[in-house]
Design a protein around this motif. Structure first.
Motif, PDB file in Angstrom:
ATOM      1  N   LEU A 353       0.869  -1.173   0.000  1.00 57.87           N
ATOM      2  CA  LEU A 353       0.000   0.000   0.000  1.00 57.87           C
ATOM      3  C   LEU A 353       0.911   1.229   0.000  1.00 57.87           C
ATOM      4  O   LEU A 353       1.760   1.366   0.890  1.00 57.87           O
ATOM      5  N   GLN A 354       0.726   2.083  -0.994  1.00 54.04           N
ATOM      6  CA  GLN A 354       1.631   3.211  -1.161  1.00 54.04           C
ATOM      7  C   GLN A 354       0.851   4.519  -1.284  1.00 54.04           C
ATOM      8  O   GLN A 354      -0.258   4.539  -1.832  1.00 54.04           O
ATOM      9  N   GLY A 372       2.677  16.703   0.002  1.00 60.41           N
ATOM     10  CA  GLY A 372       3.509  15.812  -0.805  1.00 60.41           C
ATOM     11  C   GLY A 372       4.031  14.587  -0.083  1.00 60.41           C
ATOM     12  O   GLY A 372       5.214  14.257  -0.163  1.00 60.41           O
ATOM     13  N   ILE A 373       3.161  13.832   0.584  1.00 56.59           N
ATOM     14  CA  ILE A 373       3.584  12.671   1.369  1.00 56.59           C
ATOM     15  C   ILE A 373       3.835  11.470   0.456  1.00 56.59           C
ATOM     16  O   ILE A 373       2.994  11.115  -0.378  1.00 56.59           O
ATOM     17  N   ASP A 374       4.989  10.813   0.620  1.00 55.72           N
ATOM     18  CA  ASP A 374       5.305   9.543  -0.031  1.00 55.72           C
ATOM     19  C   ASP A 374       5.611   8.527   1.067  1.00 55.72           C
ATOM     20  O   ASP A 374       6.487   8.756   1.915  1.00 55.72           O
ATOM     21  N   ILE A 375       4.876   7.401   1.040  1.00 49.23           N
ATOM     22  CA  ILE A 375       5.079   6.382   2.072  1.00 49.23           C
ATOM     23  C   ILE A 375       4.729   5.028   1.472  1.00 49.23           C
ATOM     24  O   ILE A 375       3.839   4.924   0.613  1.00 49.23           O
ATOM     25  N   SER A 376       5.413   3.988   1.895  1.00 54.45           N
ATOM     26  CA  SER A 376       5.175   2.628   1.410  1.00 54.45           C
ATOM     27  C   SER A 376       5.005   1.688   2.600  1.00 54.45           C
ATOM     28  O   SER A 376       5.780   1.743   3.561  1.00 54.45           O
ATOM     29  N   LEU A 377       3.979   0.825   2.502  1.00 55.87           N
ATOM     30  CA  LEU A 377       3.721  -0.165   3.545  1.00 55.87           C
ATOM     31  C   LEU A 377       3.559  -1.516   2.850  1.00 55.87           C
ATOM     32  O   LEU A 377       2.795  -1.627   1.879  1.00 55.87           O
ATOM     33  N   VAL A 411      -3.463   7.106  -3.683  1.00 60.71           N
ATOM     34  CA  VAL A 411      -3.138   5.926  -2.883  1.00 60.71           C
ATOM     35  C   VAL A 411      -3.132   4.729  -3.823  1.00 60.71           C
ATOM     36  O   VAL A 411      -4.072   4.544  -4.614  1.00 60.71           O
ATOM     37  N   ILE A 412      -2.100   3.919  -3.750  1.00 61.45           N
ATOM     38  CA  ILE A 412      -1.925   2.789  -4.669  1.00 61.45           C
ATOM     39  C   ILE A 412      -1.937   1.497  -3.864  1.00 61.45           C
ATOM     40  O   ILE A 412      -1.197   1.350  -2.883  1.00 61.45           O
TER      41      ILE A 412
END
Length: 602
Positions: A353-354, A372-377, A411-412
């Motif tokens: 989930l990104q 501009g939030i970039d986060i990967s789970l 959200v990806i």
């Protein structure tokens, strides 16, 4: 600015009220309409019979068949009495049935408002204008639709009565009809002016009423009672409530004073017109244009016309005021989003989930909360969010949970952009820092985690065991059927930490692939907190966990840590990487550690 309603708007609101009443109680609407129509026809029959009786009385002395005339007169009087009794019975039955109709329509309309509010997107609750619209819709839902229906039916009865009286006037002196009709015009005009002013006042009081309701909640709710008393705020809050209420009362007093004179002048003018009609009728009798019986019947009809038209003006005023508010109700209900989809496919885990370039601005705010939030789970990871209060941690969690739509960015989920927020919600379990303490049974408090599936007690008990609260719950007076909340009969209460464990059990019961824990141990004692975090990787095995915490001892074992500051991610990495970087995270960690070690960080 108060919106103005056109005749078309009012007709639309009236149709809307009838539709809602029909949906709430079809048989009740038909019964009320039937009783009102029967009453109207009874009044018309009585008026026509009265004219015949007057003719009989005036010709009785000149008749050769006095016995037959007396019998006919007596029979007519008996029929008139019977019609009066029947009318009284119909009126009683109509009043009783109208009360039932009113209650059922109230339930239907209030249910409509609650349904609309429960399916409104979360971001709208951040908008004061939404709360004003909700307040006006709630106000409109209280008796307004049923009032409109009852008044429309009663006005139909008035209209039928007026038609009968008009027919009588045509047979007496048709040229008096316009003057008789005008007797009600001043009353209608004054009522319309007051109705418009009253709606304008209520429209502007929506926020005032919300403040009053908030103060009432502070003064009457159990959870707030301890602090109100500890700070001795009772008198202060009551005075503020009284001051807010005084604004509405003063506004109502000014409105009444303004319009009382106008309505008194309207009644005088209406009475003068009625007097002119009476003088004209008797002048016609003196010159032989109409008979005494016809004139007496006409004057009885005039009295009935005057009373009915006066009643109609009051009904129109009441119904018209309700129509104004029904426009608010119609607009609010029409703005509802589609209901949440029902249980469809099983909740499937995701690989990743990104968030890409997420930006979010709250309604009415002049600057973004997130930039501009970039986060990967990834599946099976524990990801931690840390930062000062107000840095945007909880807002970011709400976007990842599908509770807010991003202002910009996407959200990806497994390489596919998420356009359906319900998909994210369905696959997410959230324990908020300010979680809800449902004053219902223990069973409900856990089962609410997944209400779209059949409840299984074994799963509920398993969730309680995972949260470390099963032993406590089983020791309660009625076990999982124990009612929580001392303000209810046979209710009990839990400590803050026990409530928090119950909220965590709710998350376990939801059995979602993505779990968000926002300060999940804030109310737990140190031992319970340590036990939870020792087991958290095992308990949520195979799931993705997003952990928000101010306690750095809890987040140091996370797979990755993201540091937020003023809505931006300024650092991310493992605990060891961030400590070596000697950035913001290291400063926060060492400052907190110094508090426990009673040393100053290097």
């Amino acid at each position: 600015m108060t919106p103005r309603l056109t005749v078309r708007d009012m007709c639309g609101a009236a149709v809307y009220a009838v539709r809602m009443s029909w949906a709430a109680d079809r048989r009740g609407v038909l019964t009320v309409v039937g009783l009102q129509l029967a009453n109207a026809f009874g009044l018309a029959s009585a008026l026509l019979l009265l004219r015949g009786l007057l003719d009989d009385v005036l010709t009785l002395a000149d008749s050769d068949d006095a016995g037959g005339d007396l019998w006919r007169l007596g029979s007519g009087v008996m029929v008139l009495v019977a019609l009066g009794a029947a009318g009284g019975i119909l009126q009683t039955l109509g009043g009783m049935r109208q009360q039932i109709l009113t209650d059922r329509v109230d339930r239907y309309v209030i249910s409509l408002v609650l349904h609309t509010a429960s399916h409104t997107e979360l971001w709208e609750f951040e908008d004061p204008d939404f709360h004003d619209r909700l307040q006006r819709a709630v106000h409109a839902s209280r008796h307004k639709p049923a009032t409109v229906v009852v008044m429309l039916v009663a006005m139909l009865q008035v209209a039928l009565t007026v038609l009968v009286v008009v027919g009588v006037f045509i047979t007496i002196a048709w040229w008096l009809l316009p003057l008789a009709t005008l007797t009600a015009w001043p009353l209608f005009k004054a009522a319309k002016d007051r109705r418009t002013a009253l709606y304008a006042m209520h429209h502007g009081l929506a926020e005032n009423r919300r403040r009053r309701q908030y103060l009432e909640r502070l003064l009457t709710c159990r959870d707030e009672a301890k602090e109100i008393r500890a700070l001795n705020l009772g008198a202060t809050l009551h005075n503020r409530w009284d001051s807010e209420y005084a604004q509405e009362l003063n506004g109502m007093a000014r409105l009444i004073r303004t319009h009382a004179g106008r309505e008194i002048r309207a009644k005088f003018l209406s009475s003068a017109l009625i007097a002119a009609v009476i003088v004209s009728v008797w002048a016609s009798v003196n010159v032989g244009m109409v008979s005494l019986a016809a004139a007496s019947t006409g004057l009885a009809g005039l009295w009935l016309l005057s009373s009915r038209m006066g009643m109609a003006s009051q009904m129109f005023n009441d119904a018209g005021e309700s129509l104004y508010f029904l426009k608010d109700l119609h607009n609010f209900a029409g703005a509802a989003v589609e209901p949440l989809p029902g249980p469809a496919e099983p909740v499937l885990p995701f690989r990743a989930l990104q968030a890409r370039d997420l930006t979010f601005t709250y309604p009415g705010a002049d600057r973004p909360t997130l930039h501009g939030i970039d986060i990967s789970l990834h599946q099976g990871e524990i990801i931690a969010l840390v930062g000062a209060n107000g840095s945007g941690k909880t807002t970011l969690a709400k976007l990842l949970a599908g509770l807010y739509a991003p202002t910009e960015g996407t959200v990806i989920r497994d390489d596919c952009s998420v356009t359906d927020l319900h998909q994210l919600r369905h696959g997410c379990a959230v324990v908020f820092q300010d979680f809800v303490r449902y004053k219902l049974t223990v069973h409900d408090n856990i089962a609410f985690g997944r209400v779209d599936e059949p409840h299984h007690h074994s799963r509920i008990r398993g969730a309680a065991e995972s949260a470390g609260v099963a032993t406590l719950l089983e020791s309660l007076p009625n076990g999982y059927r124990t009612l929580l909340g001392r303000e209810f009969t046979d209710g009990t209460d839990l400590s803050g930490g026990q409530w928090q464990k119950l909220a965590i059990a709710r998350a376990f019961y939801r059995d979602a692939p993505f779990v968000i824990l926002d300060e999940p141990t804030a109310a737990l004692d140190p031992q319970a907190e340590a036990d939870l975090f020792v087991r958290i990787r095992h308990l949520f095995a195979g799931r993705t966990v997003l952990l928000i915490s101010h306690r750095f001892s809890s987040v140091r074992s996370a797979d990755r840590i993201y540091v937020l500051d003023s809505g931006r991610i300024i650092e991310h990495g493992t605990h060891a990487q961030l400590m070596r970087a000697r950035g913001r995270y290291a400063d926060l960690f060492l400052t907190q550690a110094a508090g426990y070690l009673d040393t100053t960080p290097a």
